[in-house]
Design a protein around this motif. Structure first.
Motif: not given
Length: 245
Positions: A118-123, A174-175, A185-188
């Motif tokens: 699972v990756a959590v990316i700051d949009r 992940q980077s 605040s906003r993630v993908l």
């Protein structure tokens, strides 16, 4: 912002199942139920430990599928491990998972419990669209210490329109550029799997994560399971309106 897997990558891995969750308003100051997060984290960590009591990290069928994929890409599976295997190995050795950020903690524990990366990316750190594709060789990847690397041509990366790689070796690393931080605040959130039954497992995982976000933050996340017939998700920023197509 559009998220998708490149057609040639899907053709090479026809069993790929991917789930995506888009959410706004998941900052540290917006957490509505820290106790609930701690309880969910503990329950998933316990489930992962029970999984490890039966089979070691490398023996999990979900992990073995990623090992085969890595080997097919020319990577040594014992040198480059998918993110879920790294978490399980950490858990087997240390007995617990690190606490980083409430959302990342939830995703890491869920990843370990399901043995699915699972990756959590700051949009807000992504320029334009985000595509999982083969690298050209000129993209830039930022390490956690701020160094810039260039993924080799043919390596699977998460690439945006600015040529920035937000993950290397697919689900391996992940980077540091777009990881979740206190200001995020906003993630993908992206979950990917290749094992038999991956579609059902990924669907259940992203539904669970979307439900957790809705419960623990004042957020209304959107989710989709992407397949070769439904290959991409469009996230309409700045509002959290999403549609799969």
């Amino acid at each position: 912002m559009r998220f998708r897997h490149a057609p040639e990558l899907r053709a090479a891995h026809p069993g790929l199942a991917a789930g995506v969750v888009a959410a706004d308003g998941v900052g540290l100051e917006a957490v509505a139920d820290r106790r609930g997060i701690d309880e969910r984290f503990a329950a998933d960590q316990h489930a992962a430990l029970e999984r490890l009591a039966v089979d070691g990290p490398g023996q999990q069928p979900e992990i073995q599928a990623w090992r085969r994929a890595f080997a097919a890409m020319g990577l040594k599976p014992t040198q480059y491990r998918c993110a879920a295997e790294s978490l399980l190995r950490r858990l087997a050795k240390a007995g617990d998972l690190p606490r980083i950020h409430p959302l990342v903690d939830l995703c890491n524990a869920a990843s370990a419990a399901a043995a699915i990366p699972v990756a959590v990316i700051d949009r807000d750190r992504v320029v334009g669209d985000l595509e999982v594709r083969y690298a050209r060789g000129d993209e830039e990847y930022a390490t956690f210490v701020g160094e810039i690397e260039h993924p080799a041509a043919g390596e699977v990366i998460f690439a945006d329109d600015a040529g920035r790689a937000h993950a290397r070796r697919w689900t391996h690393k992940q980077s540091g550029w777009s990881t979740v931080r206190p200001s995020t605040s906003r993630v993908l959130i992206v979950a990917e799997a290749l094992h038999d039954g991956a579609g059902d497992d990924v669907s259940a995982l992203v539904a669970r994560l979307a439900g957790d976000i809705e419960r623990f933050w004042p957020a209304a996340p959107h989710r989709a399971v992407l397949t070769s017939q439904r290959p991409e998700l469009q996230v309409d920023d700045p509002a959290t309106t999403t549609r799969a197509r």
